[in-house]
Scaffold this motif. Structure first.
Motif, PDB file in Angstrom:
ATOM      1  N   ALA A  44       0.849  -1.195   0.000  1.00  0.00           N
ATOM      2  CA  ALA A  44       0.000   0.000   0.000  1.00  0.00           C
ATOM      3  C   ALA A  44       0.885   1.246   0.000  1.00  0.00           C
ATOM      4  CB  ALA A  44      -0.890   0.004   1.243  1.00  0.00           C
ATOM      5  N   PRO A  45       0.410   2.333  -0.600  1.00  0.00           N
ATOM      6  CA  PRO A  45       1.212   3.557  -0.569  1.00  0.00           C
ATOM      7  C   PRO A  45       1.339   4.062   0.866  1.00  0.00           C
ATOM      8  CG  PRO A  45      -0.940   3.980  -1.552  1.00  0.00           C
ATOM      9  CD  PRO A  45      -0.837   2.507  -1.319  1.00  0.00           C
ATOM     10  N   PRO A  46       2.501   4.614   1.201  1.00  0.00           N
ATOM     11  CA  PRO A  46       2.696   5.070   2.578  1.00  0.00           C
ATOM     12  C   PRO A  46       1.834   6.279   2.904  1.00  0.00           C
ATOM     13  CG  PRO A  46       4.604   5.607   1.234  1.00  0.00           C
ATOM     14  CD  PRO A  46       3.689   4.787   0.392  1.00  0.00           C
ATOM     15  N   ALA A  47       1.363   6.304   4.129  1.00  0.00           N
ATOM     16  CA  ALA A  47       0.632   7.475   4.600  1.00  0.00           C
ATOM     17  C   ALA A  47       1.653   8.586   4.837  1.00  0.00           C
ATOM     18  CB  ALA A  47      -0.096   7.138   5.901  1.00  0.00           C
ATOM     19  N   PRO A  48       1.305   9.830   4.562  1.00  0.00           N
ATOM     20  CA  PRO A  48       2.264  10.913   4.746  1.00  0.00           C
ATOM     21  C   PRO A  48       2.659  11.060   6.218  1.00  0.00           C
ATOM     22  CG  PRO A  48       0.091  11.789   4.209  1.00  0.00           C
ATOM     23  CD  PRO A  48       0.018  10.300   4.083  1.00  0.00           C
ATOM     24  N   ALA A  49       3.926  11.372   6.430  1.00  0.00           N
ATOM     25  CA  ALA A  49       4.436  11.560   7.786  1.00  0.00           C
ATOM     26  C   ALA A  49       4.013  12.928   8.303  1.00  0.00           C
ATOM     27  CB  ALA A  49       5.957  11.449   7.803  1.00  0.00           C
ATOM     28  N   ASP A  50       3.965  13.043   9.593  1.00  0.00           N
ATOM     29  CA  ASP A  50       3.693  14.319  10.240  1.00  0.00           C
ATOM     30  C   ASP A  50       4.818  15.285   9.885  1.00  0.00           C
ATOM     31  OD1 ASP A  50       3.192  16.416  11.961  1.00  0.00           O
ATOM     32  OD2 ASP A  50       3.617  15.287  13.784  1.00  0.00           O
ATOM     33  N   ALA A  51       4.480  16.458   9.363  1.00  0.00           N
ATOM     34  CA  ALA A  51       5.490  17.422   8.920  1.00  0.00           C
ATOM     35  C   ALA A  51       6.375  17.883  10.071  1.00  0.00           C
ATOM     36  CB  ALA A  51       4.817  18.613   8.256  1.00  0.00           C
ATOM     37  N   GLY A  52       5.895  17.745  11.299  1.00  0.00           N
ATOM     38  CA  GLY A  52       6.684  18.165  12.450  1.00  0.00           C
ATOM     39  C   GLY A  52       7.509  17.043  13.048  1.00  0.00           C
ATOM     40  N   SER A  53       7.429  15.849  12.489  1.00  0.00           N
ATOM     41  CA  SER A  53       8.169  14.728  13.049  1.00  0.00           C
ATOM     42  C   SER A  53       9.663  14.927  12.861  1.00  0.00           C
ATOM     43  CB  SER A  53       7.733  13.410  12.396  1.00  0.00           C
ATOM     44  OG  SER A  53       8.224  13.339  11.066  1.00  0.00           O
ATOM     45  N   ARG A  54      10.444  14.284  13.684  1.00  0.00           N
ATOM     46  CA  ARG A  54      11.899  14.382  13.553  1.00  0.00           C
ATOM     47  C   ARG A  54      12.352  13.875  12.194  1.00  0.00           C
ATOM     48  NH1 ARG A  54      14.938  15.675  17.942  1.00  0.00           N
ATOM     49  NH2 ARG A  54      13.847  15.729  19.908  1.00  0.00           N
ATOM     50  N   GLN A  55      11.722  12.817  11.723  1.00  0.00           N
ATOM     51  CA  GLN A  55      12.089  12.262  10.422  1.00  0.00           C
ATOM     52  C   GLN A  55      11.862  13.291   9.322  1.00  0.00           C
ATOM     53  OE1 GLN A  55       9.983  10.765  12.596  1.00  0.00           O
ATOM     54  NE2 GLN A  55      10.670   8.673  12.948  1.00  0.00           N
ATOM     55  N   ALA A  56      10.722  13.946   9.341  1.00  0.00           N
ATOM     56  CA  ALA A  56      10.414  14.956   8.327  1.00  0.00           C
ATOM     57  C   ALA A  56      11.376  16.139   8.448  1.00  0.00           C
ATOM     58  CB  ALA A  56       8.968  15.419   8.461  1.00  0.00           C
ATOM     59  N   ARG A  57      11.720  16.508   9.674  1.00  0.00           N
ATOM     60  CA  ARG A  57      12.658  17.628   9.873  1.00  0.00           C
ATOM     61  C   ARG A  57      14.049  17.267   9.373  1.00  0.00           C
ATOM     62  NH1 ARG A  57      11.695  18.204  15.824  1.00  0.00           N
ATOM     63  NH2 ARG A  57      13.763  19.093  15.806  1.00  0.00           N
ATOM     64  N   ILE A  58      14.472  16.014   9.546  1.00  0.00           N
ATOM     65  CA  ILE A  58      15.779  15.574   9.035  1.00  0.00           C
ATOM     66  C   ILE A  58      15.798  15.692   7.518  1.00  0.00           C
ATOM     67  CG2 ILE A  58      17.241  13.536   8.657  1.00  0.00           C
ATOM     68  CD1 ILE A  58      16.534  12.686  11.552  1.00  0.00           C
ATOM     69  N   LEU A  59      14.763  15.181   6.869  1.00  0.00           N
ATOM     70  CA  LEU A  59      14.705  15.218   5.406  1.00  0.00           C
ATOM     71  C   LEU A  59      14.608  16.643   4.880  1.00  0.00           C
ATOM     72  CD1 LEU A  59      12.458  12.117   4.747  1.00  0.00           C
ATOM     73  CD2 LEU A  59      14.932  12.315   4.511  1.00  0.00           C
ATOM     74  N   SER A  60      13.843  17.480   5.557  1.00  0.00           N
ATOM     75  CA  SER A  60      13.712  18.877   5.142  1.00  0.00           C
ATOM     76  C   SER A  60      15.041  19.617   5.281  1.00  0.00           C
ATOM     77  CB  SER A  60      12.632  19.561   5.985  1.00  0.00           C
ATOM     78  OG  SER A  60      12.572  20.929   5.693  1.00  0.00           O
ATOM     79  N   ALA A  61      15.729  19.413   6.405  1.00  0.00           N
ATOM     80  CA  ALA A  61      17.017  20.084   6.621  1.00  0.00           C
ATOM     81  C   ALA A  61      18.064  19.601   5.627  1.00  0.00           C
ATOM     82  CB  ALA A  61      17.498  19.869   8.059  1.00  0.00           C
ATOM     83  N   SER A  62      18.074  18.303   5.324  1.00  0.00           N
ATOM     84  CA  SER A  62      19.053  17.804   4.355  1.00  0.00           C
ATOM     85  C   SER A  62      18.749  18.347   2.964  1.00  0.00           C
ATOM     86  CB  SER A  62      19.122  16.277   4.356  1.00  0.00           C
ATOM     87  OG  SER A  62      17.929  15.703   3.887  1.00  0.00           O
ATOM     88  N   ALA A  63      17.475  18.486   2.615  1.00  0.00           N
ATOM     89  CA  ALA A  63      17.111  19.071   1.322  1.00  0.00           C
ATOM     90  C   ALA A  63      17.527  20.536   1.263  1.00  0.00           C
ATOM     91  CB  ALA A  63      15.611  18.931   1.079  1.00  0.00           C
ATOM     92  N   SER A  64      17.356  21.268   2.358  1.00  0.00           N
ATOM     93  CA  SER A  64      17.789  22.672   2.407  1.00  0.00           C
ATOM     94  C   SER A  64      19.297  22.771   2.296  1.00  0.00           C
ATOM     95  CB  SER A  64      17.334  23.330   3.714  1.00  0.00           C
ATOM     96  OG  SER A  64      15.937  23.419   3.767  1.00  0.00           O
ATOM     97  N   LEU A  65      19.996  21.871   2.942  1.00  0.00           N
ATOM     98  CA  LEU A  65      21.454  21.864   2.885  1.00  0.00           C
ATOM     99  C   LEU A  65      21.935  21.598   1.465  1.00  0.00           C
ATOM    100  CD1 LEU A  65      23.880  22.172   4.764  1.00  0.00           C
ATOM    101  CD2 LEU A  65      23.833  19.708   5.099  1.00  0.00           C
ATOM    102  N   ALA A 117      19.823  22.822  12.125  1.00  0.00           N
ATOM    103  CA  ALA A 117      18.480  22.225  12.205  1.00  0.00           C
ATOM    104  C   ALA A 117      18.555  20.713  12.008  1.00  0.00           C
ATOM    105  CB  ALA A 117      17.560  22.857  11.162  1.00  0.00           C
ATOM    106  N   PHE A 118      19.444  20.280  11.119  1.00  0.00           N
ATOM    107  CA  PHE A 118      19.629  18.861  10.861  1.00  0.00           C
ATOM    108  C   PHE A 118      20.073  18.137  12.131  1.00  0.00           C
ATOM    109  CE2 PHE A 118      22.237  15.249   9.705  1.00  0.00           C
ATOM    110  CZ  PHE A 118      21.435  14.580   8.800  1.00  0.00           C
ATOM    111  N   LEU A 119      21.100  18.663  12.796  1.00  0.00           N
ATOM    112  CA  LEU A 119      21.598  18.020  14.018  1.00  0.00           C
ATOM    113  C   LEU A 119      20.541  18.025  15.119  1.00  0.00           C
ATOM    114  CD1 LEU A 119      25.302  19.251  14.075  1.00  0.00           C
ATOM    115  CD2 LEU A 119      24.487  16.905  13.771  1.00  0.00           C
TER     116      LEU A 119
END
Length: 141
Positions: free
Chosen positions: A27-48, A99-101
Motif C-alpha cells: 500500500a502507498p505510505p501514509a504521509p508523515a507528520d510534517a513536524g516529526s523528527r524524520q520529516a525535519r531531518i529530510l527537510s534540513a538535508s534538502a535545504s542543505l 536544524a539537521f543536528l
C-alpha cells in the motif's frame, strides 16, 4: 531493492516505520507528520543540498562523521563545540546544518569550558541512521 526502499522512505516523509509497512503491504505510505523528527531531518538535508554542491558536500561529510561518532559509547563524541573552527567552516554557517543536528537529537547547551555546544540528548539509532542516509546523496563521491 534499495531504490524501492528509498522511494518508500521519501514518500513516507522519512518515517522508517511507515515506509517499511508500505513495502510489506504494497500500500502507498501514509504521509508523515510534517513536524516529526524524520520529516525535519529530510527537510534540513534538502535545504542543505541547495547551498551549492561543494559547500553542501563538505557540510554533509562533516555531518556524516558527527553522526557516526555519536554512535560510540564515549560521551565526548556526543558533543559538538559550536565554536570549533572546522564545524563553523563546514556546517555551522548553515542554519540547515544546525536544524539537521537538532532533528537528529542534538540539543544546544552552554558549557562553562566549551561555550555553546550541541549535545546528543536523544540517542536514537534510527534517527542517526536516517540522518546518515539522508546525507549520502549530498556527500562527494
Amino acid at each position: 531493492g534499495r531504490g524501492a526502499a528509498e522511494a518508500a522512505l521519501a514518500a513516507a516523509g522519512g518515517d522508517a516505520t511507515v515506509a517499511l509497512e508500505a513495502l510489506l503491504t504494497g500500500a502507498p505510505p501514509a504521509p508523515a507528520d510534517a513536524g516529526s523528527r524524520q520529516a525535519r531531518i529530510l527537510s534540513a538535508s534538502a535545504s542543505l543540498k541547495r547551498v551549492g554542491a561543494a559547500a553542501a558536500a563538505e557540510a554533509a561529510t562533516t555531518l556524516q562523521v558527527i553522526l557516526s561518532n555519536a554512535e560510540r559509547d564515549d560521551a565526548k563524541f556526543k558533543r559538538v563545540k559550536l565554536a570549533n573552527k572546522r564545524f563553523l567552516r563546514t556546517v555551522g554557517k548553515f542554519p540547515a546544518g544546525l536544524a539537521f543536528l537538532e532533528a537528529c537529537g542534538f540539543e544546544r547547551e552552554t558549557s562553562g569550558d566549551d561555550g555553546d555546544v550541541l549535545v546528543l540528548k536523544r540517542n536514537d539509532p534510527g534517527l542517526l541512521w536516517l540522518g546518515r542516509s539522508a546525507l549520502t546523496d549530498i556527500c562527494a563521491p
